[in-house]
Motif scaffolding. Structure first.
Motif, short mmCIF file in Angstrom:
data_model
loop_
_atom_site.label_atom_id
_atom_site.label_comp_id
_atom_site.label_asym_id
_atom_site.label_seq_id
_atom_site.Cartn_x
_atom_site.Cartn_y
_atom_site.Cartn_z
N ALA A 145 3.43 13.10 -9.93
CA ALA A 145 3.12 11.69 -10.13
C ALA A 145 2.02 11.21 -9.20
N VAL A 146 2.00 11.73 -7.97
CA VAL A 146 0.93 11.35 -7.04
C VAL A 146 -0.42 11.85 -7.56
N ARG A 147 -0.45 13.06 -8.08
CA ARG A 147 -1.69 13.58 -8.64
C ARG A 147 -2.16 12.72 -9.82
N GLN A 148 -1.21 12.22 -10.59
CA GLN A 148 -1.55 11.43 -11.77
C GLN A 148 -1.97 10.01 -11.42
N HIS A 149 -1.21 9.37 -10.53
CA HIS A 149 -1.41 7.93 -10.29
C HIS A 149 -2.22 7.60 -9.04
N ARG A 150 -2.36 8.55 -8.11
CA ARG A 150 -3.11 8.34 -6.87
C ARG A 150 -2.67 7.06 -6.14
N PRO A 151 -1.40 6.98 -5.77
CA PRO A 151 -0.93 5.80 -5.03
C PRO A 151 -1.45 5.80 -3.60
N ASP A 152 -1.47 4.61 -3.01
CA ASP A 152 -1.82 4.48 -1.59
C ASP A 152 -0.62 4.80 -0.71
N VAL A 153 0.56 4.40 -1.17
CA VAL A 153 1.79 4.58 -0.39
C VAL A 153 2.89 5.12 -1.31
N VAL A 154 3.66 6.07 -0.78
CA VAL A 154 4.83 6.61 -1.49
C VAL A 154 6.08 6.25 -0.70
N LEU A 155 7.05 5.61 -1.36
CA LEU A 155 8.38 5.42 -0.76
C LEU A 155 9.22 6.60 -1.19
N THR A 170 6.96 15.60 1.15
CA THR A 170 6.02 14.95 2.07
C THR A 170 4.99 15.95 2.58
N ALA A 171 5.44 17.12 2.98
CA ALA A 171 4.52 18.16 3.45
C ALA A 171 3.54 18.54 2.35
N ALA A 172 4.01 18.63 1.11
CA ALA A 172 3.13 18.97 -0.01
C ALA A 172 2.10 17.88 -0.26
N LEU A 173 2.51 16.62 -0.14
CA LEU A 173 1.58 15.51 -0.37
C LEU A 173 0.50 15.46 0.70
N ARG A 174 0.82 15.90 1.92
CA ARG A 174 -0.18 15.90 2.99
C ARG A 174 -1.30 16.89 2.71
N GLN A 175 -1.09 17.82 1.79
CA GLN A 175 -2.12 18.80 1.45
C GLN A 175 -3.08 18.29 0.40
N LEU A 176 -2.77 17.15 -0.21
CA LEU A 176 -3.65 16.60 -1.24
C LEU A 176 -4.84 15.90 -0.59
N MET A 221 -2.50 -2.77 -3.33
CA MET A 221 -2.09 -1.45 -2.89
C MET A 221 -1.17 -0.82 -3.93
N ARG A 222 -1.42 0.42 -4.24
CA ARG A 222 -0.68 1.13 -5.27
C ARG A 222 0.49 1.89 -4.63
N VAL A 223 1.68 1.71 -5.20
CA VAL A 223 2.90 2.27 -4.61
C VAL A 223 3.63 3.13 -5.64
N LEU A 224 4.13 4.29 -5.19
CA LEU A 224 4.96 5.16 -6.02
C LEU A 224 6.36 5.19 -5.43
N LEU A 225 7.38 5.07 -6.28
CA LEU A 225 8.77 5.07 -5.86
C LEU A 225 9.41 6.42 -6.18
N VAL A 226 10.01 7.05 -5.17
CA VAL A 226 10.64 8.36 -5.37
C VAL A 226 12.08 8.31 -4.86
N ASP A 227 13.03 8.39 -5.80
CA ASP A 227 14.45 8.39 -5.44
C ASP A 227 15.23 8.93 -6.64
N ASP A 228 16.27 9.72 -6.38
CA ASP A 228 17.02 10.27 -7.50
C ASP A 228 18.01 9.28 -8.09
N ALA A 234 7.55 13.97 -7.92
CA ALA A 234 6.78 13.09 -7.04
C ALA A 234 5.37 13.63 -6.82
N VAL A 235 5.25 14.93 -6.55
CA VAL A 235 3.93 15.52 -6.33
C VAL A 235 3.08 15.39 -7.59
#
Length: 215
Positions: free
Chosen positions: A41-51, A65-71, A1-8, A38-39
């Motif tokens: 990076a999701v377009r680039q890496h296509r993770p299964d789960v984003v933290l 999160t709302a923006a990612l739901r539109q992908l 499973m591919r995971v993306l980490l998002v935190d400042d 994050a948006v």
């Protein structure tokens, strides 16, 4: 499973990466320090789960999160927070997050939560949902209650039974056993619930059930 980490906080991302590297079935495919990145990076890496952290500069985790739901297809999102009963957590769940984790959650539970959400199950217990709803009130609560009740009323009797079971935290296997259906039939009902209730995951089904006063 591919995971993306998002935190400042780079230290938080490093800690999460270390935790997830211990799981053979998880791969951290990227990191981002705010919602805008994050948006992208999701377009680039296509993770299964984003933290996803909630409080970030540029774009917060709720908006992201709302923006990612539109992908298409959208990744599953788990929001990270320091508070259990927090209005922003509830907003993130309504935006489409599949659950939330406290930042001090034990490593094994973080790994388990990712696996659970990636499989399409909810990782948010009904008791936690009730706690959130009881602590977070707003002026739109009565409107949401009427809307949720109307949406449940539009379901067939069988669909309503499945919705109430999902709202109680039951897995597909549990629903199948209690309602004497196959798991495949339960999955089909759950998919129809997403469409009819206008939701994107099981957590939001549970929120509708709780908003309608059926939990």
């Amino acid at each position: 499973m591919r995971v993306l980490l998002v935190d400042d906080d780079a230290l938080v991302r490093a800690g999460l990466r270390t935790i997830l590297s211990s799981a053979a079935d998880l791969e951290v495919v990227g990191e981002a320090s705010d919602g805008v990145r994050a948006v992208a990076a999701v377009r680039q890496h296509r993770p299964d789960v984003v933290l996803m952290d909630i409080r970030m500069p540029e774009m917060d985790g709720i908006t992201a999160t709302a923006a990612l739901r539109q992908l298409h297809p959208p990744p599953h999102v788990i929001v990270l927070t320091t508070f259990q009963a927090d209005e922003q957590v509830m907003s993130a769940l309504r935006a489409g997050a599949g659950g939330f984790l406290l930042k001090d959650t034990p490593p094994a539970e973080i790994v388990g939560a990712i696996r659970l959400v990636a499989s399409g199950e909810a990782m948010l217990s009904p008791s936690v949902t009730r706690t959130l709803l009881s602590h977070v009130g707003d002026a739109q609560a009565s409107d949401r209650r009427r809307s949720a009740a109307d949406r449940l009323a539009a379901l067939s009797d069988r669909e309503r039974e499945v919705a109430l079971a999902v709202g109680s935290g039951a897995s597909n296997a549990d629903v199948a056993a209690s309602l004497f259906m196959s798991e495949a039939t339960v999955k089909a009902h759950v998919s129809r619930l997403f469409t009819k209730l206008g939701v994107v995951n099981r957590v939001q089904v549970a929120i509708v059930v709780h908003d309608a006063g059926q939990a």
